[in-house]
Design an enzyme around this catalytic site. Sequence first.
Site, PDB file in Angstrom:
ATOM      1  N   CYS A   1       0.809  -1.318  -0.105  1.00  0.00           N
ATOM      2  CA  CYS A   1       0.176   0.104   0.064  1.00  0.00           C
ATOM      3  C   CYS A   1       0.961   1.261  -0.020  1.00  0.00           C
ATOM      4  O   CYS A   1       1.667   1.464   0.751  1.00  0.00           O
ATOM      5  CB  CYS A   1      -0.773   0.065   1.277  1.00  0.00           C
ATOM      6  SG  CYS A   1      -1.950   1.586   1.444  1.00  0.00           S
TER       7      CYS A   1
ATOM      8  N   ARG B   1     -12.868   0.590  -5.648  1.00  0.00           N
ATOM      9  CA  ARG B   1     -12.267   0.663  -4.370  1.00  0.00           C
ATOM     10  C   ARG B   1     -11.478   2.106  -3.932  1.00  0.00           C
ATOM     11  O   ARG B   1     -11.644   2.120  -2.979  1.00  0.00           O
ATOM     12  CB  ARG B   1     -11.524  -0.486  -4.044  1.00  0.00           C
ATOM     13  CG  ARG B   1     -10.711  -0.575  -2.710  1.00  0.00           C
ATOM     14  CD  ARG B   1     -10.024  -1.640  -2.357  1.00  0.00           C
ATOM     15  NE  ARG B   1      -9.132  -1.425  -1.042  1.00  0.00           N
ATOM     16  CZ  ARG B   1      -9.259  -1.838   0.099  1.00  0.00           C
ATOM     17  NH1 ARG B   1     -10.591  -2.223   0.488  1.00  0.00           N
ATOM     18  NH2 ARG B   1      -8.440  -1.628   1.000  1.00  0.00           N
TER      19      ARG B   1
END
Length: 522
Positions: A335, A437
Amino acid sequence: MASFNDCSRALESLNQYQTKDGLSVSELMDSRTRGGLTYNDFLILPGKIDFPSSAVKLETKLTKKITLNAPLVSSPMDTVTESEMAIHMALLGGIGIIHHNCSPEEQAEMVRKVKKFENGFINSPVVISPNATVFEAKQMRERFGFSGFPVTENGEQFGKVMGIITSRDIQFIEEDSLLVSQVMTTDLVTGKQGITLSEGNEILKTTKKGKLLIVDDNGNLVSMLSRTDLMKNQNYPLASKSATTKQLLCGAAIGTIEADKERLALLVEAGLDVVVLDSSQGNSVFQINMLQWIKQTYPSLEVIAGNVVTREQAASLIASGADGLRIGMGSGSICITQEVMACGRPQGTAVYNVCEFANKYGVPCMADGGIQNIGHIIKALALGASTAMMGGMLAGTHESPGEYFYQDGKRLKAYRGMGSIDAMQKTDKKANASTSRYFSESDSVLVAQGVAGAVVDRVLSRSSSHTCTTVYNTHVKILVSLTKSLRSEVDASNVRFEFRSASAQLEGNVHNLHSYEKRLHN
Ligand code: IMP
């Protein structure tokens, strides 16, 4: 130095201290003084063992209504959870959440596979057509590494059974152009659809056959049992199953756009138990509307909302009907959200604050992302989470999607963020989960919030099923590390914590060795 008599009063003398050694969880997590903490920033102080590990129960809530036997969840990522992973997670007491970076039909089919799974039965046997040649059969033997292909009339998986072709049928045949129909075994023993694993195994034993084909009333192939699997069929006493249907539990993720309503209809039809609303920032009108619509349309379907990292975000979703929350923003191993969006929260602090709030309303929380080792799972549970969701920890196992490859002498598997350019560039628009998302509906420029990379395989020696071994060992380690009633002991400030400075973190890892091998399992 204290005398023996003094020593015998050591326990009583503890009373003179105003507090116990170490910090309570609220003292540890007072972010006003210390800032946000990650799992590595603290340790749990050891207590006293006055129970055997068999007395520890790992039963935990995934949502208000769903209980698991292990606090382990696999992440809805296209390099982590498809049906194979979901089956194994459920067999071992956890649950898998099937990703949505595929068409609704493909996702529903994956859910169906999990729900239809019967331990020991091969549900998608490789079949061959009667018109194929012996040469082709030999090639298939090479390719799949086994022989024993059911022969179906149309050469398709669930077609009418004509026979079976095994090594014995083709071993000594030199005329490779002969047809399968000319050499196959037609003298078959079959089992009726619906027989149990032990009944099937009994037939295999008494008939001394290598394969038992399971057929429906019309003679169509349903599944298969193999003698070689007889010994391998394990029992899974912890398997997460629905109390009514006895099928394995299965979760799936969806986005929050209109098309996701149609997607959900297919998933529900396939038998879905819990849906995860997949968004990196869960506190949005899109998610709230979707959550309310799902609770009205499918009242018995459990919904996990998220992701959240603050109690304000959590309150919003709890008030809209969430049955569970998913916590984490920017802590995942792939991430880069915190870097590119300037948003997020250190995961330890996020888990503590959200759980402390949500647990008052009976809403179980899942600590999602940043689990790098088993110790982190224990810390997440100690901070109030009921389950831990993992991506990177499971991506290198046999059950994750994708093939192994070699690089720099290491056996690897691809692992990518769902917000990576790679995942977002998946061409089928309807299939593109990552876009929904990581971006709001109106965004036209895609900015990556994740990277694409690879993880080292987690092939472990004791089992043919790598996830099984990984999860099993994880499970055991959690078991021996937990106090019998972790949650209540943390709440009562009996479980104590210690802040861990940067040098303490170095000290707590292997250091000052010239070289070493880190083997976590025998
Ligand atoms: P890991 O277990 O540390 O590898 O983290 C997995 C988690 O990272 C997932 O469950 C998601 O919450 C999150 N995640 C997945 N893809 C991305 C991405 O591209 N950017 C940011 N977070 C992601």
